[in-house]
Design a protein around this motif. Structure first.
Motif, PDB file in Angstrom:
ATOM      1  N   MET A   1      12.304 -14.145 -45.918  1.00  0.00           N
ATOM      2  CA  MET A   1      11.929 -14.635 -44.369  1.00  0.00           C
ATOM      3  C   MET A   1      11.393 -16.146 -44.343  1.00  0.00           C
ATOM      4  N   PRO A   2      12.107 -17.130 -43.682  1.00  0.00           N
ATOM      5  CA  PRO A   2      11.580 -18.504 -43.509  1.00  0.00           C
ATOM      6  C   PRO A   2      10.288 -18.239 -42.908  1.00  0.00           C
ATOM      7  N   GLN A   3       9.194 -19.080 -43.499  1.00  0.00           N
ATOM      8  CA  GLN A   3       8.126 -19.398 -42.806  1.00  0.00           C
ATOM      9  C   GLN A   3       8.098 -20.262 -41.688  1.00  0.00           C
ATOM     10  N   PRO A   4       7.518 -19.769 -40.262  1.00  0.00           N
ATOM     11  CA  PRO A   4       7.525 -20.927 -39.413  1.00  0.00           C
ATOM     12  C   PRO A   4       6.785 -22.083 -39.697  1.00  0.00           C
ATOM     13  N   PRO A   5       7.143 -23.094 -39.008  1.00  0.00           N
ATOM     14  CA  PRO A   5       6.674 -24.575 -39.353  1.00  0.00           C
ATOM     15  C   PRO A   5       5.298 -24.593 -38.920  1.00  0.00           C
ATOM     16  N   ALA A   6       4.450 -25.091 -39.627  1.00  0.00           N
ATOM     17  CA  ALA A   6       3.077 -25.258 -39.472  1.00  0.00           C
ATOM     18  C   ALA A   6       2.675 -26.134 -38.158  1.00  0.00           C
ATOM     19  N   LYS A   7       1.799 -25.385 -37.414  1.00  0.00           N
ATOM     20  CA  LYS A   7       1.547 -25.924 -36.140  1.00  0.00           C
ATOM     21  C   LYS A   7       0.473 -27.061 -36.293  1.00  0.00           C
ATOM     22  N   THR A   8       1.126 -28.322 -35.499  1.00  0.00           N
ATOM     23  CA  THR A   8       0.387 -29.550 -35.694  1.00  0.00           C
ATOM     24  C   THR A   8      -0.824 -29.290 -34.638  1.00  0.00           C
ATOM     25  N   GLN A   9      -2.099 -29.485 -35.133  1.00  0.00           N
ATOM     26  CA  GLN A   9      -3.221 -29.565 -34.221  1.00  0.00           C
ATOM     27  C   GLN A   9      -3.634 -30.579 -33.388  1.00  0.00           C
ATOM     28  N   ARG A  10      -3.931 -30.375 -32.348  1.00  0.00           N
ATOM     29  CA  ARG A  10      -4.167 -31.363 -31.235  1.00  0.00           C
ATOM     30  C   ARG A  10      -5.507 -32.116 -31.735  1.00  0.00           C
ATOM     31  N   GLY A  11      -5.407 -33.345 -31.505  1.00  0.00           N
ATOM     32  CA  GLY A  11      -6.527 -34.401 -31.824  1.00  0.00           C
ATOM     33  C   GLY A  11      -6.702 -35.044 -30.390  1.00  0.00           C
ATOM     34  N   ILE A  12      -7.740 -35.791 -30.543  1.00  0.00           N
ATOM     35  CA  ILE A  12      -8.447 -36.794 -29.653  1.00  0.00           C
ATOM     36  C   ILE A  12      -7.645 -38.202 -29.974  1.00  0.00           C
ATOM     37  N   GLN A  13      -6.542 -38.823 -29.207  1.00  0.00           N
ATOM     38  CA  GLN A  13      -5.872 -39.895 -29.542  1.00  0.00           C
ATOM     39  C   GLN A  13      -6.756 -41.029 -29.469  1.00  0.00           C
ATOM     40  N   SER A  14      -8.049 -40.986 -28.529  1.00  0.00           N
ATOM     41  CA  SER A  14      -8.783 -42.303 -28.507  1.00  0.00           C
ATOM     42  C   SER A  14      -9.715 -42.343 -29.814  1.00  0.00           C
ATOM     43  N   VAL A  15     -10.036 -41.217 -30.552  1.00  0.00           N
ATOM     44  CA  VAL A  15     -10.790 -41.305 -31.717  1.00  0.00           C
ATOM     45  C   VAL A  15      -9.713 -42.045 -32.788  1.00  0.00           C
ATOM     46  N   GLU A  16      -8.510 -41.480 -32.719  1.00  0.00           N
ATOM     47  CA  GLU A  16      -7.544 -42.183 -33.699  1.00  0.00           C
ATOM     48  C   GLU A  16      -7.500 -43.534 -33.532  1.00  0.00           C
ATOM     49  N   VAL A  17      -7.335 -43.990 -32.376  1.00  0.00           N
ATOM     50  CA  VAL A  17      -7.046 -45.385 -32.391  1.00  0.00           C
ATOM     51  C   VAL A  17      -8.565 -46.139 -32.704  1.00  0.00           C
ATOM     52  N   ALA A  18      -9.560 -45.581 -32.514  1.00  0.00           N
ATOM     53  CA  ALA A  18     -10.838 -46.272 -32.840  1.00  0.00           C
ATOM     54  C   ALA A  18     -10.742 -46.200 -34.396  1.00  0.00           C
ATOM     55  N   GLY A  19     -10.116 -45.197 -35.094  1.00  0.00           N
ATOM     56  CA  GLY A  19     -10.089 -45.175 -36.482  1.00  0.00           C
ATOM     57  C   GLY A  19      -9.104 -46.381 -37.002  1.00  0.00           C
ATOM     58  N   ARG A  20      -8.149 -46.711 -36.312  1.00  0.00           N
ATOM     59  CA  ARG A  20      -7.315 -47.779 -36.531  1.00  0.00           C
ATOM     60  C   ARG A  20      -8.239 -49.048 -36.679  1.00  0.00           C
ATOM     61  N   LEU A  21      -8.963 -49.291 -35.908  1.00  0.00           N
ATOM     62  CA  LEU A  21     -10.049 -50.435 -35.998  1.00  0.00           C
ATOM     63  C   LEU A  21     -10.773 -50.419 -37.154  1.00  0.00           C
ATOM     64  N   LEU A  22     -11.167 -49.319 -37.584  1.00  0.00           N
ATOM     65  CA  LEU A  22     -11.950 -49.047 -38.598  1.00  0.00           C
ATOM     66  C   LEU A  22     -11.139 -49.274 -40.016  1.00  0.00           C
ATOM     67  N   GLN A  23     -10.096 -48.979 -40.036  1.00  0.00           N
ATOM     68  CA  GLN A  23      -9.007 -49.144 -40.983  1.00  0.00           C
ATOM     69  C   GLN A  23      -8.770 -50.414 -41.467  1.00  0.00           C
ATOM     70  N   ALA A  24      -8.500 -51.279 -40.000  1.00  0.00           N
ATOM     71  CA  ALA A  24      -8.255 -52.628 -40.231  1.00  0.00           C
ATOM     72  C   ALA A  24      -9.300 -53.375 -40.860  1.00  0.00           C
ATOM     73  N   LEU A  25     -10.662 -52.853 -40.470  1.00  0.00           N
ATOM     74  CA  LEU A  25     -11.765 -53.856 -40.990  1.00  0.00           C
ATOM     75  C   LEU A  25     -11.985 -53.499 -42.519  1.00  0.00           C
ATOM     76  N   ALA A  26     -11.867 -52.249 -42.906  1.00  0.00           N
ATOM     77  CA  ALA A  26     -11.804 -51.886 -44.273  1.00  0.00           C
ATOM     78  C   ALA A  26     -10.832 -52.745 -45.089  1.00  0.00           C
ATOM     79  N   ALA A  27      -9.629 -52.831 -44.630  1.00  0.00           N
ATOM     80  CA  ALA A  27      -8.700 -53.387 -45.338  1.00  0.00           C
ATOM     81  C   ALA A  27      -8.898 -54.976 -45.642  1.00  0.00           C
ATOM     82  N   ALA A  28      -9.567 -55.682 -44.600  1.00  0.00           N
ATOM     83  CA  ALA A  28      -9.899 -56.920 -44.448  1.00  0.00           C
ATOM     84  C   ALA A  28     -10.947 -57.213 -45.518  1.00  0.00           C
ATOM     85  N   ARG A  29     -11.837 -56.377 -45.645  1.00  0.00           N
ATOM     86  CA  ARG A  29     -13.053 -56.426 -46.365  1.00  0.00           C
ATOM     87  C   ARG A  29     -13.897 -57.982 -46.247  1.00  0.00           C
ATOM     88  N   GLN A  30     -13.981 -58.217 -44.906  1.00  0.00           N
ATOM     89  CA  GLN A  30     -14.808 -59.276 -44.433  1.00  0.00           C
ATOM     90  C   GLN A  30     -14.686 -59.202 -43.104  1.00  0.00           C
TER      91      GLN A  30
END
Length: 257
Positions: A1-30
């Protein structure tokens, strides 16, 4: 019997957007100005500024005194150190670096391989004045330093060649072949040295720490004034450096057993 697809957990979009700023700074390294940081994170300057106000309050970002550019804040640095401290090789290397510095009378840098080049994560200062600005966060040049060449020697070319080409955009294919021959000699010796380079009056010896699978974990570099540091391949500093690496490897093997 096929397994049901994993349910995507709900997150907080604003936190993920803030994470993009941190990732951009980490990639720049300056530090980055607002416009560049926002563009790297895929935001407008106005959007980025709103997030950065909160990130500054949290200590994940701070601003440079002169230009007002954004860089990693104290909380971000503490998180990075906490993550590193969980790595057995790093933890053991920090203690050994202090002993190595005391035994040689020279400063000792612990560096980790990164896509930009080996980056200093700990610096045990011996107290001797060096005309060299090294500190935690310094990225060592790949061709011009013992640390950089050793890092390349014990990694596959695909891991260091992009950074090397960025540092030497005009290099010919012949120079790359010459550099790769230099790396083979380093692998044969097991360590590398730099005499009066990259700064006159400063010399160093570097050796890698390899894990059980012969993958580069970190690098130890002994640095001192050219007139007092023994840079012989079998000299006193080289012997102390080899013993230090052997001690770390032995302790790692004991912990893994």
């Amino acid at each position: 019997m096929p397994q049901p697809p994993a349910k995507t957990q709900r997150g907080i979009q604003s936190v993920e957007v803030a994470g993009r700023l941190l990732q951009a700074l980490a990639a720049a390294r300056q530090p980055m100005p607002l416009v560049a940081l926002a563009a790297a994170a895929g935001l407008t300057s106005a959007q980025a500024h709103t997030y950065l106000v909160s990130l500054l309050r949290l200590g994940l970002f701070k601003r440079t005194p002169a230009e007002g550019h954004y860089e990693a804040g104290p909380l971000a640095l503490r998180l990075g150190v906490a993550r590193l401290s969980q790595q057995p090789a790093y933890r053991l290397a920090i203690a050994q670096a202090q002993h190595l510095s005391a035994a040689t009378g020279c400063s000792v840098a612990v560096s980790l391989p990164t896509p930009e080049g080996p980056t200093i994560v700990h610096y045990a200062h011996a107290g001797k004045s060096l005309h060299l600005n090294l500190h935690v966060g310094s990225v060592m040049a790949l061709a011009d330093t013992a640390t950089g060449r050793t890092c390349c020697a014990f990694q596959p070319p695909q891991q260091w060649l992009p950074a090397w080409e960025r540092q030497h955009p005009e290099a010919s294919r012949a120079r790359i072949r010459q550099f790769q021959a230099e790396l083979e000699a380093i692998r044969q010796r097991g360590l590398e040295r730099a005499i009066d380079a990259p700064s006159p009056g400063v010399s160093s010896l570097c050796m890698p720490l390899l894990d059980q699978d012969q993958v580069l974990s970190l690098l130890l570099t002994v640095i001192g004034p050219s007139g007092s540091i023994d840079t012989g391949w079998r000299g006193a500093v080289a012997r102390e450096l080899r013993a230090c690496i052997a001690s770390i490897s032995s302790q790692l093997n004991e912990e893994a057993a």
